[in-house]
Design an enzyme around this catalytic site. Structure first.
Site, mmCIF file in Angstrom:
data_model
loop_
_atom_site.group_PDB
_atom_site.id
_atom_site.type_symbol
_atom_site.label_atom_id
_atom_site.label_comp_id
_atom_site.label_asym_id
_atom_site.label_seq_id
_atom_site.Cartn_x
_atom_site.Cartn_y
_atom_site.Cartn_z
ATOM 1 N N SER A 125 -11.557 -2.641 8.581
ATOM 2 C CA SER A 125 -10.850 -3.397 9.613
ATOM 3 C C SER A 125 -11.698 -3.525 10.874
ATOM 4 O O SER A 125 -12.485 -2.639 11.197
ATOM 5 C CB SER A 125 -9.534 -2.669 9.951
ATOM 6 N N TYR A 150 -5.104 5.722 12.312
ATOM 7 C CA TYR A 150 -5.285 4.669 11.284
ATOM 8 C C TYR A 150 -6.701 4.100 11.403
ATOM 9 O O TYR A 150 -7.450 4.046 10.424
ATOM 10 C CB TYR A 150 -4.252 3.546 11.448
ATOM 11 N N LYS A 154 -10.342 4.258 8.858
ATOM 12 C CA LYS A 154 -11.210 3.154 8.414
ATOM 13 C C LYS A 154 -12.674 3.500 8.739
ATOM 14 O O LYS A 154 -13.575 3.293 7.937
ATOM 15 C CB LYS A 154 -10.800 1.839 9.069
HETATM 16 C C1 WQD Z 1 -1.683 -9.188 17.490
HETATM 17 C C2 WQD Z 1 -1.424 -9.602 18.932
HETATM 18 C C3 WQD Z 1 -0.247 -7.940 20.207
HETATM 19 C C4 WQD Z 1 3.511 -8.147 18.014
HETATM 20 C C5 WQD Z 1 -3.256 -4.692 13.880
HETATM 21 C C6 WQD Z 1 -4.086 -3.542 13.428
HETATM 22 C C7 WQD Z 1 -5.231 -4.049 12.584
HETATM 23 C C8 WQD Z 1 -4.673 -4.848 11.443
HETATM 24 C C9 WQD Z 1 -3.873 -6.026 11.992
HETATM 25 C C10 WQD Z 1 -4.271 -3.524 9.492
HETATM 26 C C11 WQD Z 1 -1.650 -8.441 19.905
HETATM 27 C C12 WQD Z 1 0.573 -9.210 20.058
HETATM 28 C C13 WQD Z 1 2.199 -8.354 18.414
HETATM 29 C C14 WQD Z 1 4.580 -8.533 18.861
HETATM 30 C C15 WQD Z 1 2.990 -9.337 20.467
HETATM 31 N N1 WQD Z 1 -3.849 -4.043 10.623
HETATM 32 N N2 WQD Z 1 1.955 -8.944 19.628
HETATM 33 N N3 WQD Z 1 4.275 -9.116 20.063
HETATM 34 O O1 WQD Z 1 -2.720 -5.185 16.833
HETATM 35 O O2 WQD Z 1 -4.381 -7.112 16.572
HETATM 36 O O3 WQD Z 1 -4.040 -5.522 14.690
HETATM 37 O O4 WQD Z 1 -2.803 -5.453 12.780
HETATM 38 O O5 WQD Z 1 -5.338 -3.611 8.964
HETATM 39 O O6 WQD Z 1 -5.934 -2.950 12.083
HETATM 40 O O7 WQD Z 1 -4.632 -2.913 14.560
HETATM 41 O O8 WQD Z 1 -2.254 -7.120 15.274
HETATM 42 O O9 WQD Z 1 -0.277 -8.530 14.883
HETATM 43 O O10 WQD Z 1 0.049 -6.197 15.871
HETATM 44 O O11 WQD Z 1 -0.941 -7.982 17.267
HETATM 45 O O12 WQD Z 1 2.739 -9.867 21.566
HETATM 46 O O13 WQD Z 1 5.788 -8.365 18.547
HETATM 47 O O14 WQD Z 1 -0.055 -9.961 19.059
HETATM 48 O O15 WQD Z 1 -0.138 -7.443 21.541
HETATM 49 O O16 WQD Z 1 -2.185 -8.990 21.087
HETATM 50 P P1 WQD Z 1 -3.369 -6.212 15.978
HETATM 51 P P2 WQD Z 1 -0.775 -7.432 15.768
#
Ligand code: WQD
Length: 338
Positions: A125, A150, A154
């Protein structure tokens, strides 16, 4: 040729199984069903007409892993997805993550070390980069102290594979560092099935659009970006699945330049949270109910891939746009709520 897909009933695993079957491979899936259901098998069959062999095995049970490889000596390659992946949960239950994500990897590598030759694809990741200093992010960007157990699993996973490959020339491995996977198969037969309240942005958006969630909270509107919201590289899950098949064939055909290689897998384009919301509204024709709230602890401002190495060395490129991926996510949400 037989390929083992661990976690093959999960989101990315099931889409990769479809692409492997489309290329004529025989797929065996190991899944412990902790974060998926056997119903996903029906979705795979509906798309390809071929039912993968499925064995419900907990990879934390070493004797079961040994027994599996005794019974399937002709497994030519392994694509290893099986792992716990909820960032927040990993902070509360670190040992569950180290046992499930690291222990199982060690058992798999011990089995592959017994074979003359094997090909191993590891689900890594972009989390390993933390907040990278420079955008877009290349594979030579420094791996930083993980923000969560997590993310640490990785990083440690990559180091364990690297160290093993150094002394086990028979194992040829590639780590694929995913950016943000999203969407669903165009058939809407398989897709993302978050259990409980979705942690990730896109499923939360589609569930809000469907009226299952009241309102999307946008975590932070004061980041140093054009519109103040975080930037990520959202990659269509089918493009990501195809990258796994290309990487596997690189190893099966002996095209790899080293027996441990790393590739970023993204689109190379960054999209802000507000841009993702706009994409949803465009493809669904719906107005999304959202509110900008405080930042989520641990979030980084921006992450999107430099895809030069994947494009030029691996010979793979993401083909779908954000809107196309979002359209597939919305069709999937509509299908499962019917
Ligand atoms: C994306 C953006 C949030 C939810 C994570 C893991 C990564 C991978 C993908 C596994 C961010 C914003 C999110 C919400 C929001 N997982 N957001 N409201 O955090 O980039 O990555 O998931 O492999 O390893 O770290 O993904 O989809 O959680 O967030 O505003 O209800 O959306 O702040 O900017 P992230 P995400």
């Amino acid at each position: 040729m037989k390929i083992l897909v661990t976690g093959g009933l999960g989101f990315i695993g099931s889409h990769t199984t479809v692409e492997l079957q489309n290329k004529g491979y025989e797929v065996i899936i190991i899944d412990d069903l902790s974060n998926s259901t056997e119903k996903v098998l029906d979705g795979i069959v509906a798309i390809t007409g071929k039912r993968p062999i499925f064995e419900k095995i907990d990879l934390k049970d070493r004797s079961k892993v040994e027994d599996f490889f005794k019974r399937h000596q002709d497994v030519a390659g392994v694509i290893h997805f099986a792992a716990s992946k909820a960032v927040g949960e990993s902070v509360e239950k670190p040992l569950l993550y180290y046992e499930n994500n690291i222990g199982t990897l060690v058992y798999l590598l011990k089995e592959l070390s017994k074979k003359n030759k094997s090909s191993f694809i590891f689900s890594s990741s972009c989390t390993v980069y933390g907040q990278a200093d420079k955008m877009p992010i290349t594979e030579s960007a420094p791996v930083k102290t993980a923000e969560s157990p997590y993310g640490n699993t990785k990083q440690m996973g990559e180091e364990i594979i690297r160290d093993t490959c150094k002394v086990t020339p028979g194992i040829n491995a590639i780590a694929l560092r995913y950016f943000n996977p999203m969407g669903a198969h165009p058939s809407a037969e398989i897709g993302e099935l978050p259990i409980g309240v979705p942690q990730n942005l896109v499923p939360f958006i589609t569930q809000t659009g469907m009226g299952i969630r009241e309102q999307l909270s946008v975590f932070g509107g004061d980041y140093p970006t054009e519109d103040g919201t975080c930037i990520r590289d959202y990659i269509y899950v089918v493009d990501l699945a195809k990258a796994h098949v290309v990487a596997l064939e690189r190893l099966l055909n002996g095209k790899n330049q080293d027996n441990y290689e790393v590739f970023n897998v993204g689109t190379g384009k960054g999209s802000s949270v507000l841009e993702v919301i706009k994409s949803f509204e465009k493809v669904s024709g719906k107005k999304l109910n959202y509110k900008i709230v405080d930042r989520r602890p641990g979030d980084i401002t921006s992450a999107y891939a430099d895809t030069t190495k994947a494009n030029k060395v691996l010979g793979w490129k993401a083909e779908s746009t954000l809107d196309e991926a979002m359209k597939s996510a919305w069709l999937w949400e509509e299908k499962i709520r019917k």
